[in-house]
Design a protein around this motif. Structure first.
Motif, PDB file in Angstrom:
ATOM      1  N   HIS A  43       0.844  -1.203   0.000  1.00 12.75           N
ATOM      2  CA  HIS A  43       0.000   0.000   0.000  1.00 12.75           C
ATOM      3  C   HIS A  43       0.878   1.252   0.000  1.00 12.75           C
ATOM      4  CE1 HIS A  43      -2.710   3.110   1.625  1.00 12.75           C
ATOM      5  NE2 HIS A  43      -3.624   2.465   0.933  1.00 12.75           N
ATOM      6  N   ALA A  44       1.929   1.241   0.796  1.00 14.77           N
ATOM      7  CA  ALA A  44       2.842   2.388   0.855  1.00 14.77           C
ATOM      8  C   ALA A  44       3.516   2.633  -0.498  1.00 14.77           C
ATOM      9  CB  ALA A  44       3.894   2.176   1.940  1.00 14.77           C
ATOM     10  N   MET A  45       3.786   1.570  -1.233  1.00 18.22           N
ATOM     11  CA  MET A  45       4.456   1.693  -2.534  1.00 18.22           C
ATOM     12  C   MET A  45       3.508   2.172  -3.636  1.00 18.22           C
ATOM     13  SD  MET A  45       6.904  -1.666  -2.400  1.00 18.22           S
ATOM     14  CE  MET A  45       7.894  -1.213  -3.831  1.00 18.22           C
ATOM     15  N   ILE A  46       2.218   2.087  -3.402  1.00 12.61           N
ATOM     16  CA  ILE A  46       1.218   2.555  -4.367  1.00 12.61           C
ATOM     17  C   ILE A  46       0.697   3.930  -3.967  1.00 12.61           C
ATOM     18  CG2 ILE A  46      -1.073   2.102  -5.352  1.00 12.61           C
ATOM     19  CD1 ILE A  46      -0.461  -0.938  -4.753  1.00 12.61           C
ATOM     20  N   ASN A  47       0.480   4.147  -2.695  1.00 11.03           N
ATOM     21  CA  ASN A  47      -0.150   5.344  -2.152  1.00 11.03           C
ATOM     22  C   ASN A  47       0.761   6.569  -2.154  1.00 11.03           C
ATOM     23  OD1 ASN A  47      -2.564   6.410  -0.875  1.00 11.03           O
ATOM     24  ND2 ASN A  47      -1.360   6.515   1.006  1.00 11.03           N
ATOM     25  N   LEU A  49       3.130   8.681  -4.493  1.00 13.14           N
ATOM     26  CA  LEU A  49       3.371   8.794  -5.928  1.00 13.14           C
ATOM     27  C   LEU A  49       4.848   8.766  -6.290  1.00 13.14           C
ATOM     28  CD1 LEU A  49       0.571  11.308  -6.974  1.00 13.14           C
ATOM     29  CD2 LEU A  49       0.576   8.793  -7.070  1.00 13.14           C
ATOM     30  N   HIS A  50       5.733   9.230  -5.414  1.00 10.65           N
ATOM     31  CA  HIS A  50       7.173   9.098  -5.683  1.00 10.65           C
ATOM     32  C   HIS A  50       7.545   7.617  -5.734  1.00 10.65           C
ATOM     33  CE1 HIS A  50       8.419  13.291  -5.590  1.00 10.65           C
ATOM     34  NE2 HIS A  50       7.630  13.481  -4.530  1.00 10.65           N
ATOM     35  N   SER A  51       7.065   6.843  -4.774  1.00 11.26           N
ATOM     36  CA  SER A  51       7.318   5.408  -4.758  1.00 11.26           C
ATOM     37  C   SER A  51       6.625   4.724  -5.935  1.00 11.26           C
ATOM     38  CB  SER A  51       6.838   4.810  -3.430  1.00 11.26           C
ATOM     39  OG  SER A  51       7.072   3.425  -3.407  1.00 11.26           O
ATOM     40  N   PHE A  52       5.394   5.108  -6.214  1.00 16.37           N
ATOM     41  CA  PHE A  52       4.628   4.561  -7.331  1.00 16.37           C
ATOM     42  C   PHE A  52       5.414   4.661  -8.638  1.00 16.37           C
ATOM     43  CE2 PHE A  52       1.549   5.414 -10.798  1.00 16.37           C
ATOM     44  CZ  PHE A  52       0.780   4.269 -10.752  1.00 16.37           C
ATOM     45  N   ASN A  53       6.050   5.801  -8.850  1.00 19.86           N
ATOM     46  CA  ASN A  53       6.763   6.012 -10.105  1.00 19.86           C
ATOM     47  C   ASN A  53       8.095   5.273 -10.188  1.00 19.86           C
ATOM     48  OD1 ASN A  53       4.871   7.421 -11.607  1.00 19.86           O
ATOM     49  ND2 ASN A  53       5.387   9.350 -10.612  1.00 19.86           N
ATOM     50  N   THR A  54       8.517   4.613  -9.116  1.00 25.38           N
ATOM     51  CA  THR A  54       9.730   3.781  -9.216  1.00 25.38           C
ATOM     52  C   THR A  54       9.426   2.455  -9.898  1.00 25.38           C
ATOM     53  OG1 THR A  54       9.450   2.741  -7.034  1.00 25.38           O
ATOM     54  CG2 THR A  54      10.759   4.786  -7.135  1.00 25.38           C
ATOM     55  N   TRP A  55       8.151   2.048  -9.907  1.00 26.48           N
ATOM     56  CA  TRP A  55       7.778   0.792 -10.564  1.00 26.48           C
ATOM     57  C   TRP A  55       6.737   0.959 -11.667  1.00 26.48           C
ATOM     58  CZ3 TRP A  55       2.682  -0.551 -10.127  1.00 26.48           C
ATOM     59  CH2 TRP A  55       1.973   0.028  -9.068  1.00 26.48           C
ATOM     60  N   ASN A  56       6.192   2.147 -11.816  1.00 24.86           N
ATOM     61  CA  ASN A  56       5.187   2.457 -12.832  1.00 24.86           C
ATOM     62  C   ASN A  56       5.751   2.165 -14.228  1.00 24.86           C
ATOM     63  OD1 ASN A  56       3.395   3.692 -14.606  1.00 24.86           O
ATOM     64  ND2 ASN A  56       3.402   5.661 -13.564  1.00 24.86           N
ATOM     65  N   GLY A  70       2.257  17.350  -7.507  1.00 26.93           N
ATOM     66  CA  GLY A  70       1.494  18.386  -6.831  1.00 26.93           C
ATOM     67  C   GLY A  70       2.078  18.639  -5.448  1.00 26.93           C
ATOM     68  N   GLN A  71       1.446  19.507  -4.701  1.00 28.52           N
ATOM     69  CA  GLN A  71       1.922  19.815  -3.350  1.00 28.52           C
ATOM     70  C   GLN A  71       1.822  18.603  -2.447  1.00 28.52           C
ATOM     71  OE1 GLN A  71      -0.218  23.272  -2.001  1.00 28.52           O
ATOM     72  NE2 GLN A  71       1.233  24.663  -2.985  1.00 28.52           N
ATOM     73  N   THR A  72       0.831  17.764  -2.682  1.00 30.94           N
ATOM     74  CA  THR A  72       0.657  16.539  -1.903  1.00 30.94           C
ATOM     75  C   THR A  72       1.028  15.369  -2.796  1.00 30.94           C
ATOM     76  OG1 THR A  72      -1.153  17.534  -0.668  1.00 30.94           O
ATOM     77  CG2 THR A  72      -1.026  15.140  -0.641  1.00 30.94           C
ATOM     78  N   THR A  73       1.844  14.443  -2.291  1.00 32.85           N
ATOM     79  CA  THR A  73       2.262  13.293  -3.097  1.00 32.85           C
ATOM     80  C   THR A  73       1.884  11.959  -2.462  1.00 32.85           C
ATOM     81  OG1 THR A  73       4.454  13.264  -2.083  1.00 32.85           O
ATOM     82  CG2 THR A  73       4.199  14.549  -4.115  1.00 32.85           C
ATOM     83  N   VAL A  74       1.267  12.002  -1.284  1.00 39.20           N
ATOM     84  CA  VAL A  74       0.883  10.768  -0.593  1.00 39.20           C
ATOM     85  C   VAL A  74      -0.588  10.848  -0.203  1.00 39.20           C
ATOM     86  CG1 VAL A  74       1.306   9.279   1.405  1.00 39.20           C
ATOM     87  CG2 VAL A  74       3.221  10.475   0.334  1.00 39.20           C
ATOM     88  N   GLY A  75      -1.329   9.799  -0.491  1.00 38.63           N
ATOM     89  CA  GLY A  75      -2.714   9.698  -0.046  1.00 38.63           C
ATOM     90  C   GLY A  75      -3.692  10.516  -0.870  1.00 38.63           C
ATOM     91  N   ALA A  76      -4.928  10.545  -0.388  1.00 38.58           N
ATOM     92  CA  ALA A  76      -5.992  11.264  -1.089  1.00 38.58           C
ATOM     93  C   ALA A  76      -5.589  12.709  -1.342  1.00 38.58           C
ATOM     94  CB  ALA A  76      -7.292  11.207  -0.290  1.00 38.58           C
ATOM     95  N   GLU A  96      -9.027   8.086  -3.354  1.00 39.46           N
ATOM     96  CA  GLU A  96      -9.384   7.394  -2.115  1.00 39.46           C
ATOM     97  C   GLU A  96      -8.277   6.428  -1.756  1.00 39.46           C
ATOM     98  OE1 GLU A  96     -12.884   4.374  -0.473  1.00 39.46           O
ATOM     99  OE2 GLU A  96     -12.571   4.588  -2.623  1.00 39.46           O
ATOM    100  N   THR A  97      -8.053   6.305  -0.471  1.00 36.23           N
ATOM    101  CA  THR A  97      -7.082   5.335   0.001  1.00 36.23           C
ATOM    102  C   THR A  97      -7.616   4.689   1.276  1.00 36.23           C
ATOM    103  OG1 THR A  97      -4.768   5.014   0.627  1.00 36.23           O
ATOM    104  CG2 THR A  97      -5.738   7.137   1.178  1.00 36.23           C
ATOM    105  N   VAL A  98      -7.541   3.370   1.301  1.00 38.03           N
ATOM    106  CA  VAL A  98      -7.928   2.600   2.475  1.00 38.03           C
ATOM    107  C   VAL A  98      -6.671   1.853   2.908  1.00 38.03           C
ATOM    108  CG1 VAL A  98      -9.424   0.788   3.400  1.00 38.03           C
ATOM    109  CG2 VAL A  98     -10.284   2.326   1.604  1.00 38.03           C
ATOM    110  N   PRO A  99      -6.109   2.174   4.072  1.00 40.72           N
ATOM    111  CA  PRO A  99      -4.835   1.587   4.482  1.00 40.72           C
ATOM    112  C   PRO A  99      -4.783   0.065   4.302  1.00 40.72           C
ATOM    113  CG  PRO A  99      -5.503   3.251   6.041  1.00 40.72           C
ATOM    114  CD  PRO A  99      -6.659   3.064   5.085  1.00 40.72           C
ATOM    115  N   ALA A 100      -3.694  -0.368   3.675  1.00 41.13           N
ATOM    116  CA  ALA A 100      -3.391  -1.787   3.463  1.00 41.13           C
ATOM    117  C   ALA A 100      -4.471  -2.524   2.683  1.00 41.13           C
ATOM    118  CB  ALA A 100      -3.123  -2.486   4.791  1.00 41.13           C
TER     119      ALA A 100
END
Length: 181
Positions: A43-47, A49-56, A70-76, A96-100
């Motif tokens: 979930h942390a690797m998807i939620n 966006l910096h981490s998301f783009n390491t495997w995107n 954007g100004q926010t890069t984690v979560g909703a 939307e994000t639901v932990p784990a």
């Protein structure tokens, strides 16, 4: 002779257009993979966006891609936009994000074609790991229906999803192995 040829072409075009009109009004592409990592880790690797783009996989397709966060890069509320000659121009936002458990994103494409879709990542705990499912769905306007007659969107996008999930698996399982040693 020319008149007959034009009539055949017009009839074939009419059949194509009528056939395209029978295509579904929505599409859904989905792939899943079992990964030996916790739902929390994935979930942390998807939620993020910096981490998301390491495997995107789309980020990896074009080394010249220009991305901006954007100004926010984690979560909703997290946002990311890109411009690329290889993968087009667009943006994504975490809705939307639901932990784990789940991350839902809005995907807005501007080029090469305008499209407004939604991506969902769901995480289902399994023995010795987590089943990660990456799905995308959205409307199919008439022009896209015509294109879908010639292009298998499920295969085209699904192949990218498979590559992305394999990238995620490699990174997540490497992190789990490093923690264990």
């Amino acid at each position: 002779m020319l008149k007959s040829t034009l009539l055949v072409i017009a009839a074939a075009l009419a059949v194509l257009l009528v056939y395209a009109a029978t295509k579904p009004d929505t599409f859904r592409v989905e792939r899943s993979l079992r990964i030996h990592a916790s739902p929390e880790r994935l979930h942390a690797m998807i939620n993020d966006l910096h981490s998301f783009n390491t495997w995107n996989p789309y980020e990896r397709k074009d080394p010249a891609l220009k991305g901006s966060y954007g100004q926010t890069t984690v979560g909703a509320g997290a946002r990311y936009g890109w411009e690329s000659h290889e993968v087009g121009t667009g943006s994504l936002a975490i809705l939307e994000t639901v932990p784990a458990s789940k991350v839902t994103m809005a995907l807005d494409f501007v080029k090469p074609f305008e499209a407004h879709n939604q991506a969902e990542f769901t995480l289902q705990p399994e023995q010795d790991g987590t089943r990660v499912t990456w799905a995308m769905h959205g409307p199919v306007p008439y022009l896209a229906k015509v294109m879908h007659v010639f292009i298998n969107v499920d295969r085209m996008v699904g192949t990218d999803f498979e590559a992305g999930l394999a990238n995620l698996k490699t990174l997540a399982e490497k992190a789990v192995t490093e923690k264990a040693t």
